[in-house]
Design an enzyme around this catalytic site. Structure first.
Site, PDB file in Angstrom:
ATOM      1  N   HIS A 167      45.618  12.384 -30.453  1.00 27.75           N
ATOM      2  CA  HIS A 167      45.167  11.146 -29.789  1.00 27.75           C
ATOM      3  C   HIS A 167      46.409  10.279 -29.562  1.00 27.75           C
ATOM      4  CE1 HIS A 167      42.528   8.036 -28.513  1.00 27.75           C
ATOM      5  NE2 HIS A 167      41.924   7.716 -29.639  1.00 27.75           N
ATOM      6  N   GLY A 172      51.680  15.491 -25.064  1.00 24.98           N
ATOM      7  CA  GLY A 172      51.666  14.668 -23.860  1.00 24.98           C
ATOM      8  C   GLY A 172      51.050  15.375 -22.664  1.00 24.98           C
ATOM      9  N   PHE A 173      50.499  16.563 -22.893  1.00 28.73           N
ATOM     10  CA  PHE A 173      49.836  17.298 -21.805  1.00 28.73           C
ATOM     11  C   PHE A 173      48.399  17.581 -22.182  1.00 28.73           C
ATOM     12  CE2 PHE A 173      54.230  17.978 -20.863  1.00 28.73           C
ATOM     13  CZ  PHE A 173      54.269  17.976 -19.484  1.00 28.73           C
ATOM     14  N   HIS A 215      44.045  16.866 -21.397  1.00 28.25           N
ATOM     15  CA  HIS A 215      43.147  15.750 -21.640  1.00 28.25           C
ATOM     16  C   HIS A 215      41.724  16.264 -21.680  1.00 28.25           C
ATOM     17  CE1 HIS A 215      41.205  11.835 -21.261  1.00 28.25           C
ATOM     18  NE2 HIS A 215      42.344  11.355 -21.712  1.00 28.25           N
ATOM     19  N   ASP A 251      50.481   9.429 -22.458  1.00 27.87           N
ATOM     20  CA  ASP A 251      51.495   9.414 -23.515  1.00 27.87           C
ATOM     21  C   ASP A 251      52.809  10.045 -23.072  1.00 27.87           C
ATOM     22  OD1 ASP A 251      49.916   8.164 -25.504  1.00 27.87           O
ATOM     23  OD2 ASP A 251      48.807  10.026 -25.736  1.00 27.87           O
ATOM     24  N   ARG A 303      45.175  -1.426 -27.409  1.00 29.24           N
ATOM     25  CA  ARG A 303      43.819  -0.856 -27.464  1.00 29.24           C
ATOM     26  C   ARG A 303      42.848  -1.704 -28.290  1.00 29.24           C
ATOM     27  NH1 ARG A 303      41.848   4.283 -26.157  1.00 29.24           N
ATOM     28  NH2 ARG A 303      43.298   4.094 -24.408  1.00 29.24           N
ATOM     29  N   ARG A 334      23.937   8.580 -35.815  1.00 25.95           N
ATOM     30  CA  ARG A 334      23.738   9.492 -36.934  1.00 25.95           C
ATOM     31  C   ARG A 334      23.296  10.838 -36.365  1.00 25.95           C
ATOM     32  NH1 ARG A 334      22.573  13.477 -40.299  1.00 25.95           N
ATOM     33  NH2 ARG A 334      22.173  12.821 -42.448  1.00 25.95           N
TER      34      ARG A 334
END
Ligand code: COA
Length: 380
Positions: free
Chosen positions: A226, A262-263, A265, A316, A341, A360
């Site tokens: 992340h 960084g690659f 998603h 990123d 963020r 839940r």
């Protein structure tokens, strides 16, 4: 029919699952686009300050001049942290990762918060603004304590970007650098139900408070899959060091079936909407510093990843070298992501709270079936 055959479909990693509705932001992977409250993120990045965008995320509309001035006044006047927290920060182990330090500082601010026991919408919103104001001060104080330097007192006249540089580096850089930093803050501010935002919403769904939700969000953001990826990118670029060996280095990653940071998603599969804008400003930073090494290595990696793996860079990837070129040390990159963020996280906390249902899910049990329990004597 055996138990195994009756197993329902399990969405590992919650891939493709819509967990709730949201009006904060929208990702459109088919057009590689992202909007915050209906505005394209690249337009916001080019035309607004991070403070305007923060107001937009919380309030749903861009501020008027008067609203912006009031918002700045309210938040800038709350930037200082308590003497106790300054003392606690100085006691942190100096080799602690700044993300762990910021997570602890946010949790600590929850103890001190004047409205600690109040989880009404109005109190939660005020807490969000306090966190927005104080997190850069925690980042600056933590960083400077590890260097044996005194914390810098925040200047309420500074913009958000000026304030961060002043608190961390003890100086306010030239306008191009401030603009590039502000752009990074805008691009990092919000991104639907990513892991840390969903974490913050999940914590909120139990009725817990803003500081608890943001503390948990920070913990989730630290991971290299992340937010921690922006640090990993710069470590990777430094390890490569020379554009001449970038292709060979990448091939060895392919040979080992290793991740290239960084690659990739989860949502965007044909390009991250935020990358072109961040890349443009990272290039500007390379011009300011007169060092194209990192952008040149980045260019080669991005070309090769696309040609050989059809995988695109995420935000990123350009943010890592941009922060390096702005003079920030690598362990501060993900804390800077936190400073941004916290706006998106808290907008989601408020949204979750306004129409809450406890989160839940179920798990499908694959362990041993129920069996008789042996006594201690029988276990020998
Ligand atoms: N480097 C090399 N291969 C990658 C890759 C990367 N960064 N990202 C994805 N892939 C490959 C996977 O290995 C997988 O290959 P396979 O089908 O041969 O097994 C394929 O692409 C699909 O990826 P998958 O793991 O299913 O994607 P995901 O949605 O589960 O994971 C990420 C998304 C972001 C976790 C993943 O791309 C990643 O780990 N990236 C690196 C960390 C990073 O930059 N994180 C920041 C995200 S904003």
């Amino acid at each position: 029919m055996s138990e195994a055959e009756k197993q329902p479909e399990v969405f590992k990693g919650l891939v493709g699952v819509y967990a709730d509705v949201s009006a904060v932001s929208k990702v459109m992977p088919e057009t590689n686009s992202l909007t915050y409250r209906g505005y394209a993120v690249q337009d916001l990045a080019e035309n607004c300050s991070f403070e305007e965008v923060s107001y937009l995320l919380w309030e749903g509309e861009l501020p008027t001049r008067a609203q912006l001035a009031a918002f700045h006044q309210e938040t800038a006047s709350q930037r200082e942290i308590s003497p106790t927290l300054h003392r606690v920060i100085r006691e942190f182990p100096h080799d602690a990762h700044p993300m762990d330090a910021i997570r602890t500082a946010v949790s600590f601010m929850g103890l001190e918060d004047p409205e600690a026991g109040d989880v009404s919408h109005a109190a939660q919103y005020r807490k969000a603004k306090r966190l927005f104001a104080k997190i850069p001060t925690c980042i600056g104080a933590t960083y400077r304590a590890t260097k044996g330097l005194p914390a810098v007192t925040p200047n309420p006249a500074h913009s958000f970007a000026e304030n961060v540089f002043n608190l961390v580096q003890g100086r306010v850089p030239e306008p191009e650098v401030l603009k590039a930093f502000d752009v990074s803050m805008i691009l990092y501010a919000e991104h639907t139900f990513n892991a840390s935002t969903y974490t913050a919403r999940l914590v909120t769904s139990t009725g817990a408070d803003m500081h608890g939700a943001i503390t948990a969000g920070i913990a989730a953001l630290k991971g290299p899959l992340h937010g921690g990826a922006n640090e990993a990118v710069m470590h990777m670029l430094k390890e490569i060091g020379d554009p001449k060996i970038a292709r060979e280095w990448l091939q060895s990653r392919f040979d080992h079936r290793a991740l290239v940071m960084g690659f990739g998603h989860r949502v965007y599969k044909s390009g991250d909407s935020r990358v072109p804008t961040m890349k443009k400003y990272a290039e500007k930073m390379a011009e300011v510093v007169q060092d194209r090494t990192w952008m040149e290595i980045s260019r080669i990696l991005a070309d090769e990843m696309l040609t050989k793996k059809n995988i695109h860079p995420n935000l990123d990837f350009p943010a890592g070298p941009a922060y390096h070129l702005m003079g920030f040390e690598i362990p501060l990159f993900t804390p800077l992501f936190v400073a941004s963020r916290v706006t998106g996280w808290s907008a989601h906390v408020l949204e979750q709270q306004a129409d809450n249902r406890l989160i839940r899910p179920l798990s499908w049990y694959i362990g041993l079936e129920q069996r008789p329990m042996p006594s201690l004597t029988a276990r020998g």
